[in-house]
Scaffold this active site. Sequence first.
Site, PDB file in Angstrom:
ATOM      1  N   LYS A 159       0.818  -1.273   0.373  1.00 45.99           N
ATOM      2  CA  LYS A 159      -0.146  -0.139  -0.122  1.00 45.99           C
ATOM      3  C   LYS A 159       0.957   0.919  -0.121  1.00 45.99           C
ATOM      4  O   LYS A 159       0.688   2.280  -1.066  1.00 45.99           O
ATOM      5  CB  LYS A 159      -0.619   0.221   1.637  1.00 45.99           C
ATOM      6  CG  LYS A 159      -1.939  -1.102   1.073  1.00 45.99           C
ATOM      7  CD  LYS A 159      -2.529  -1.004   2.152  1.00 45.99           C
ATOM      8  CE  LYS A 159      -2.210  -1.184   4.005  1.00 45.99           C
ATOM      9  NZ  LYS A 159      -1.312  -1.841   4.274  1.00 45.99           N
ATOM     10  N   ARG A 211      -9.543   0.758   9.679  1.00 52.12           N
ATOM     11  CA  ARG A 211      -8.438  -0.586   9.693  1.00 52.12           C
ATOM     12  C   ARG A 211     -10.045  -1.549  10.377  1.00 52.12           C
ATOM     13  O   ARG A 211      -9.392  -2.944  10.599  1.00 52.12           O
ATOM     14  CB  ARG A 211      -7.725  -0.998  10.248  1.00 52.12           C
ATOM     15  CG  ARG A 211      -6.401  -1.388   9.498  1.00 52.12           C
ATOM     16  CD  ARG A 211      -5.628  -0.861   9.931  1.00 52.12           C
ATOM     17  NE  ARG A 211      -3.982  -1.910   9.779  1.00 52.12           N
ATOM     18  CZ  ARG A 211      -3.015  -1.724   9.090  1.00 52.12           C
ATOM     19  NH1 ARG A 211      -2.641   0.322   9.130  1.00 52.12           N
ATOM     20  NH2 ARG A 211      -1.944  -2.338   9.221  1.00 52.12           N
ATOM     21  N   ARG A 243      -0.593  -9.983  13.198  1.00 47.55           N
ATOM     22  CA  ARG A 243      -0.915  -9.135  12.432  1.00 47.55           C
ATOM     23  C   ARG A 243      -1.522  -9.306  12.096  1.00 47.55           C
ATOM     24  O   ARG A 243      -2.952  -8.328  11.479  1.00 47.55           O
ATOM     25  CB  ARG A 243       0.085  -7.707  11.765  1.00 47.55           C
ATOM     26  CG  ARG A 243       0.499  -6.791  12.662  1.00 47.55           C
ATOM     27  CD  ARG A 243       2.221  -6.856  12.425  1.00 47.55           C
ATOM     28  NE  ARG A 243       2.683  -6.240  10.898  1.00 47.55           N
ATOM     29  CZ  ARG A 243       3.305  -6.192  10.786  1.00 47.55           C
ATOM     30  NH1 ARG A 243       4.369  -6.184  10.830  1.00 47.55           N
ATOM     31  NH2 ARG A 243       3.577  -4.753   9.464  1.00 47.55           N
ATOM     32  N   ARG A 301      11.810  -1.056  11.814  1.00 47.52           N
ATOM     33  CA  ARG A 301      10.467  -2.024  12.603  1.00 47.52           C
ATOM     34  C   ARG A 301      10.399  -2.668  13.881  1.00 47.52           C
ATOM     35  O   ARG A 301      10.565  -4.248  12.454  1.00 47.52           O
ATOM     36  CB  ARG A 301       9.625  -1.966  11.676  1.00 47.52           C
ATOM     37  CG  ARG A 301       9.024   0.153  11.033  1.00 47.52           C
ATOM     38  CD  ARG A 301       8.129  -0.569   9.994  1.00 47.52           C
ATOM     39  NE  ARG A 301       6.997  -1.333  10.449  1.00 47.52           N
ATOM     40  CZ  ARG A 301       5.804  -1.125   9.298  1.00 47.52           C
ATOM     41  NH1 ARG A 301       5.588  -0.432   8.337  1.00 47.52           N
ATOM     42  NH2 ARG A 301       4.827  -2.299  10.137  1.00 47.52           N
TER      43      ARG A 301
HETATM   44  P1  ADP Z   1       1.568  -2.804   7.705  1.00 49.83           P
HETATM   45  O1  ADP Z   1       0.540  -2.169   6.530  1.00 49.83           O
HETATM   46  O2  ADP Z   1       2.884  -3.382   7.142  1.00 49.83           O
HETATM   47  O3  ADP Z   1       0.997  -3.552   9.369  1.00 49.83           O
HETATM   48  P2  ADP Z   1       1.515  -0.355   8.963  1.00 49.83           P
HETATM   49  O4  ADP Z   1       2.196   0.692   8.960  1.00 49.83           O
HETATM   50  O5  ADP Z   1       0.094  -0.074   7.883  1.00 49.83           O
HETATM   51  O6  ADP Z   1       1.695  -1.477   8.485  1.00 49.83           O
HETATM   52  O7  ADP Z   1       0.610   0.036  10.112  1.00 49.83           O
HETATM   53  C1  ADP Z   1       1.565  -0.192  11.298  1.00 49.83           C
HETATM   54  C2  ADP Z   1       0.676  -0.932  12.582  1.00 49.83           C
HETATM   55  O8  ADP Z   1      -0.026   0.815  13.368  1.00 49.83           O
HETATM   56  C3  ADP Z   1      -0.624  -1.517  12.886  1.00 49.83           C
HETATM   57  O9  ADP Z   1       0.406  -2.985  13.057  1.00 49.83           O
HETATM   58  C4  ADP Z   1      -0.897  -1.094  14.058  1.00 49.83           C
HETATM   59  O10 ADP Z   1      -0.396  -1.227  15.366  1.00 49.83           O
HETATM   60  C5  ADP Z   1      -0.536   0.379  13.742  1.00 49.83           C
HETATM   61  N1  ADP Z   1      -2.352   0.879  12.572  1.00 49.83           N
HETATM   62  C6  ADP Z   1      -1.870   1.481  11.654  1.00 49.83           C
HETATM   63  N2  ADP Z   1      -2.809   1.635  10.728  1.00 49.83           N
HETATM   64  C7  ADP Z   1      -4.318   1.681  12.337  1.00 49.83           C
HETATM   65  C8  ADP Z   1      -5.336   1.526  11.806  1.00 49.83           C
HETATM   66  N3  ADP Z   1      -5.902   2.427  10.994  1.00 49.83           N
HETATM   67  N4  ADP Z   1      -5.885   1.376  13.529  1.00 49.83           N
HETATM   68  C9  ADP Z   1      -5.180   0.864  14.652  1.00 49.83           C
HETATM   69  N5  ADP Z   1      -4.052   0.707  14.391  1.00 49.83           N
HETATM   70  C10 ADP Z   1      -3.383   1.138  12.989  1.00 49.83           C
END
Ligand code: ADP
Length: 190
Positions: free
Chosen positions: A14, A89, A146, A134
């Site tokens: 994404k 999400r 996740r 990360r």
């Molecule tokens: P990825 O899609 O690779 O998991 P992201 O950078 O989108 O990476 O998200 C990393 C982390 O940030 C998630 O595992 C969660 O803990 C938090 N996070 C991101 N977006 C949300 C969301 N919309 N709601 C809740 N937690 C979120």
Amino acid sequence: MINIVLFGKPGAGKGTQAEFLKGKYNLTHLSTGDIFRYNIKNETALGQLAKTYMDQGDLVPDEVTIQMLQSEVDNNPQSSGFLFDGFPRTIAQAQALDAFLESKGQKITATIALEADDEILVQRLLERGKTSGRPDDQDEEKIRNRYDEYNQKTAPLMQFYQEQGKFHAVDGIGSIAEITERLSNVIDRL
Ligand code: ADP
């Protein structure tokens, strides 16, 4: 004004695709993961709270995430459209986003999913973890968590957007350019 939700499992690409699409369609890219990581780096109260969840591969609570996202949208009043990456999400986040956009006379135009097989994605994340720094990319158990979070809380959004006639999916396996083209084909027809 178009507002796009870029949807997909962790590691689906994404963020990579958002970098191309935001320029091509003049959209404001809002990545909740990036915003949380920025807050962690700067040791804000929000960052400290988010970190306890993120490091375990758990979702950050809806209330916190929704409020953060809304203030990011409000901070970009001149935007000609948003590219939401990693948000919503959960169903609660999607409902909050619909209500929030409606209050501004706007709406989600489309949700586009990048589809890829779990095993390929887990390997991608482990590979990324070698250089991304990360903590949530470096431990297979956290990565699996996740995916559990995704399957339980995020996957139901596909039906949510299908019922609104807004769900599109593209194959997320291929070169970066090929996938950008697949996404562009969907956006150009909106
Ligand atoms: P990825 O899609 O690779 O998991 P992201 O950078 O989108 O990476 O998200 C990393 C982390 O940030 C998630 O595992 C969660 O803990 C938090 N996070 C991101 N977006 C949300 C969301 N919309 N709601 C809740 N937690 C979120």
